[in-house]
Design a protein around this motif. Structure first.
Motif, PDB file in Angstrom:
ATOM      1  N   SER A  47       0.827  -1.207   0.000  1.00  0.00           N
ATOM      2  CA  SER A  47       0.000   0.000   0.000  1.00  0.00           C
ATOM      3  C   SER A  47       0.858   1.253   0.000  1.00  0.00           C
ATOM      4  N   GLU A  48       1.915   1.245   0.811  1.00  0.00           N
ATOM      5  CA  GLU A  48       2.804   2.409   0.888  1.00  0.00           C
ATOM      6  C   GLU A  48       3.533   2.641  -0.429  1.00  0.00           C
ATOM      7  N   LYS A  49       3.941   1.558  -1.088  1.00  0.00           N
ATOM      8  CA  LYS A  49       4.614   1.694  -2.392  1.00  0.00           C
ATOM      9  C   LYS A  49       3.674   2.304  -3.429  1.00  0.00           C
ATOM     10  N   MET A  50       2.429   1.841  -3.436  1.00  0.00           N
ATOM     11  CA  MET A  50       1.452   2.363  -4.398  1.00  0.00           C
ATOM     12  C   MET A  50       1.130   3.829  -4.102  1.00  0.00           C
ATOM     13  N   ASP A  51       1.018   4.160  -2.825  1.00  0.00           N
ATOM     14  CA  ASP A  51       0.755   5.558  -2.441  1.00  0.00           C
ATOM     15  C   ASP A  51       1.907   6.459  -2.861  1.00  0.00           C
ATOM     16  N   LYS A  52       3.148   5.983  -2.677  1.00  0.00           N
ATOM     17  CA  LYS A  52       4.324   6.771  -3.061  1.00  0.00           C
ATOM     18  C   LYS A  52       4.394   6.935  -4.577  1.00  0.00           C
ATOM     19  N   ALA A  53       4.045   5.883  -5.317  1.00  0.00           N
ATOM     20  CA  ALA A  53       4.046   5.973  -6.780  1.00  0.00           C
ATOM     21  C   ALA A  53       3.036   7.013  -7.252  1.00  0.00           C
ATOM     22  N   ARG A  54       1.868   7.028  -6.625  1.00  0.00           N
ATOM     23  CA  ARG A  54       0.847   8.024  -6.996  1.00  0.00           C
ATOM     24  C   ARG A  54       1.308   9.442  -6.645  1.00  0.00           C
ATOM     25  N   ALA A  55       1.901   9.584  -5.451  1.00  0.00           N
ATOM     26  CA  ALA A  55       2.376  10.910  -5.025  1.00  0.00           C
ATOM     27  C   ALA A  55       3.474  11.413  -5.961  1.00  0.00           C
ATOM     28  N   ASN A  56       4.432  10.544  -6.294  1.00  0.00           N
ATOM     29  CA  ASN A  56       5.494  10.937  -7.221  1.00  0.00           C
ATOM     30  C   ASN A  56       4.940  11.207  -8.614  1.00  0.00           C
ATOM     31  N   GLY A  57       3.922  10.412  -8.998  1.00  0.00           N
ATOM     32  CA  GLY A  57       3.276  10.647 -10.289  1.00  0.00           C
ATOM     33  C   GLY A  57       2.655  12.027 -10.367  1.00  0.00           C
ATOM     34  N   PHE A 144       1.311   8.693 -16.261  1.00  0.00           N
ATOM     35  CA  PHE A 144       0.747   8.991 -14.946  1.00  0.00           C
ATOM     36  C   PHE A 144      -0.591   9.719 -15.034  1.00  0.00           C
ATOM     37  N   ALA A 145      -0.792  10.457 -16.120  1.00  0.00           N
ATOM     38  CA  ALA A 145      -2.060  11.180 -16.259  1.00  0.00           C
ATOM     39  C   ALA A 145      -3.202  10.258 -16.650  1.00  0.00           C
ATOM     40  N   HIS A 146      -2.911   9.254 -17.480  1.00  0.00           N
ATOM     41  CA  HIS A 146      -3.984   8.413 -18.033  1.00  0.00           C
ATOM     42  C   HIS A 146      -3.882   6.944 -17.643  1.00  0.00           C
ATOM     43  N   GLY A 147      -2.779   6.565 -17.003  1.00  0.00           N
ATOM     44  CA  GLY A 147      -2.584   5.163 -16.657  1.00  0.00           C
ATOM     45  C   GLY A 147      -3.088   4.822 -15.274  1.00  0.00           C
ATOM     46  N   LYS A 148      -2.817   3.601 -14.863  1.00  0.00           N
ATOM     47  CA  LYS A 148      -3.273   3.086 -13.575  1.00  0.00           C
ATOM     48  C   LYS A 148      -2.088   2.476 -12.834  1.00  0.00           C
ATOM     49  N   LYS A 155       6.106  -8.603 -10.392  1.00  0.00           N
ATOM     50  CA  LYS A 155       6.617  -7.418 -11.091  1.00  0.00           C
ATOM     51  C   LYS A 155       6.836  -6.231 -10.172  1.00  0.00           C
ATOM     52  N   GLY A 156       6.176  -6.247  -9.028  1.00  0.00           N
ATOM     53  CA  GLY A 156       6.262  -5.096  -8.141  1.00  0.00           C
ATOM     54  C   GLY A 156       5.282  -4.021  -8.583  1.00  0.00           C
ATOM     55  N   CYS A 157       5.624  -2.766  -8.294  1.00  0.00           N
ATOM     56  CA  CYS A 157       4.750  -1.643  -8.626  1.00  0.00           C
ATOM     57  C   CYS A 157       4.992  -1.214 -10.073  1.00  0.00           C
ATOM     58  N   PHE A 158       3.912  -0.937 -10.789  1.00  0.00           N
ATOM     59  CA  PHE A 158       4.053  -0.496 -12.184  1.00  0.00           C
ATOM     60  C   PHE A 158       2.843   0.345 -12.586  1.00  0.00           C
ATOM     61  N   VAL A 159       2.992   1.070 -13.669  1.00  0.00           N
ATOM     62  CA  VAL A 159       1.888   1.851 -14.235  1.00  0.00           C
ATOM     63  C   VAL A 159       1.510   1.220 -15.559  1.00  0.00           C
ATOM     64  N   LYS A 160       0.250   0.875 -15.697  1.00  0.00           N
ATOM     65  CA  LYS A 160      -0.249   0.327 -16.951  1.00  0.00           C
ATOM     66  C   LYS A 160      -0.979   1.437 -17.693  1.00  0.00           C
ATOM     67  N   TYR A 161      -0.583   1.671 -18.952  1.00  0.00           N
ATOM     68  CA  TYR A 161      -1.177   2.764 -19.716  1.00  0.00           C
ATOM     69  C   TYR A 161      -1.202   2.406 -21.198  1.00  0.00           C
ATOM     70  N   TYR A 162      -1.816   3.272 -21.980  1.00  0.00           N
ATOM     71  CA  TYR A 162      -1.933   3.028 -23.419  1.00  0.00           C
ATOM     72  C   TYR A 162      -1.235   4.155 -24.176  1.00  0.00           C
ATOM     73  N   SER A 163      -0.357   3.779 -25.093  1.00  0.00           N
ATOM     74  CA  SER A 163       0.311   4.755 -25.951  1.00  0.00           C
ATOM     75  C   SER A 163       0.701   4.040 -27.237  1.00  0.00           C
ATOM     76  N   LEU A 169       4.991   0.573 -17.245  1.00  0.00           N
ATOM     77  CA  LEU A 169       6.159   1.312 -16.779  1.00  0.00           C
ATOM     78  C   LEU A 169       6.507   0.798 -15.388  1.00  0.00           C
ATOM     79  N   ASN A 170       7.649   0.109 -15.269  1.00  0.00           N
ATOM     80  CA  ASN A 170       8.052  -0.447 -13.979  1.00  0.00           C
ATOM     81  C   ASN A 170       8.554   0.657 -13.055  1.00  0.00           C
ATOM     82  N   ILE A 171       8.002   0.695 -11.840  1.00  0.00           N
ATOM     83  CA  ILE A 171       8.331   1.745 -10.890  1.00  0.00           C
ATOM     84  C   ILE A 171       9.321   1.211  -9.861  1.00  0.00           C
ATOM     85  N   THR A 172      10.561   1.621  -9.991  1.00  0.00           N
ATOM     86  CA  THR A 172      11.625   1.215  -9.075  1.00  0.00           C
ATOM     87  C   THR A 172      12.399   2.461  -8.648  1.00  0.00           C
ATOM     88  N   ASP A 173      13.255   2.319  -7.656  1.00  0.00           N
ATOM     89  CA  ASP A 173      14.092   3.445  -7.244  1.00  0.00           C
ATOM     90  C   ASP A 173      15.010   3.886  -8.387  1.00  0.00           C
TER      91      ASP A 173
END
Length: 204
Positions: A47-57, A144-148, A155-163, A169-173
């Motif tokens: 949950s914390e990783k997903m929250d941080k990904a959204r905040a950074n997004g 980040f604007a249109h993805g989830k 896989k860990g945390c990632f953003v799934k989007y369409y382009s 997009l794999n979200i790592t340090d």
């Protein structure tokens, strides 16, 4: 200032390799079936990783807006010259064209590239670097604007989007470090191009 809380959907998944299931912790459920623990689908750390990904997004979106304003500033200086006093045409050009939704970030990126190349505002590899970082920023902004933001146990945390097709997009340090470098480089390159433009004599 109030810290707002808005409803969000969390998408998490658990990927299982059925050929390599660890049965060492399996227990009988009383009906003759073996129950195999598969691990947590979501916990505090996830949950914390997903929250941080959204905040950074969100920061990516705000910083991209700042970069876009820098591009507009360079284009305004190039096409309308330095600000001397209030000019209706300058004001109209800025509001109705540069800041209009009709002129997308992609269009501004291409227009800035033409100005930089035509006027020689950046030398050598810097011209190509500017286009490269602007392209990356545009891609990340759209992600980040249109993805989830999602999380998978493998896989860990990632953003799934369409382009042009479904992408992830794999979200790592390491990704965040690269992103910070790209935004910093972009800001410095646009500023350098603007300074080189402003340093020229009015008749150049």
């Amino acid at each position: 200032m109030k810290d707002i809380k808005l409803p969000l959907t969390r998408t998490v998944s658990l990927t299982i390799d059925t050929h390599n299931v660890d049965y060492s912790n399996a227990v009988e459920n009383g009906d003759g079936y073996l129950v195999v623990p598969l691990g947590a689908v979501i916990d505090r750390e996830i949950s914390e990783k997903m929250d941080k990904a959204r905040a950074n997004g969100g920061k990516v979106l705000y910083s991209t807006t700042s970069i876009e304003q820098d591009l507009e500033g360079l284009l305004l200086r190039y096409f309308m010259g330095p600000f001397v006093k209030h000019d209706h045409r300058r004001d109209l050009f800025e509001r109705a064209i540069l800041q209009s939704s009709a002129l997308s970030f992609s269009s501004k990126k291409e227009l800035v590239s033409k100005v930089v190349n035509h006027e020689g505002l950046l030398k050598g590899k810097k011209k190509n670097r500017l286009q490269s970082v602007l392209k990356s920023i545009m891609e990340w902004r759209n992600a980040f604007a249109h993805g989830k933001v999602q999380h998978d146990n493998r896989k860990g945390c990632f953003v799934k989007y369409y382009s042009g097709g479904s992408k992830e997009l794999n979200i790592t340090d390491e990704f965040w470090s690269e992103l910070e470098t790209v935004f910093k480089d972009c800001s410095e390159l646009v500023q350098e191009a603007l300074e080189n433009l402003e340093a020229r004599a009015p008749n150049q």
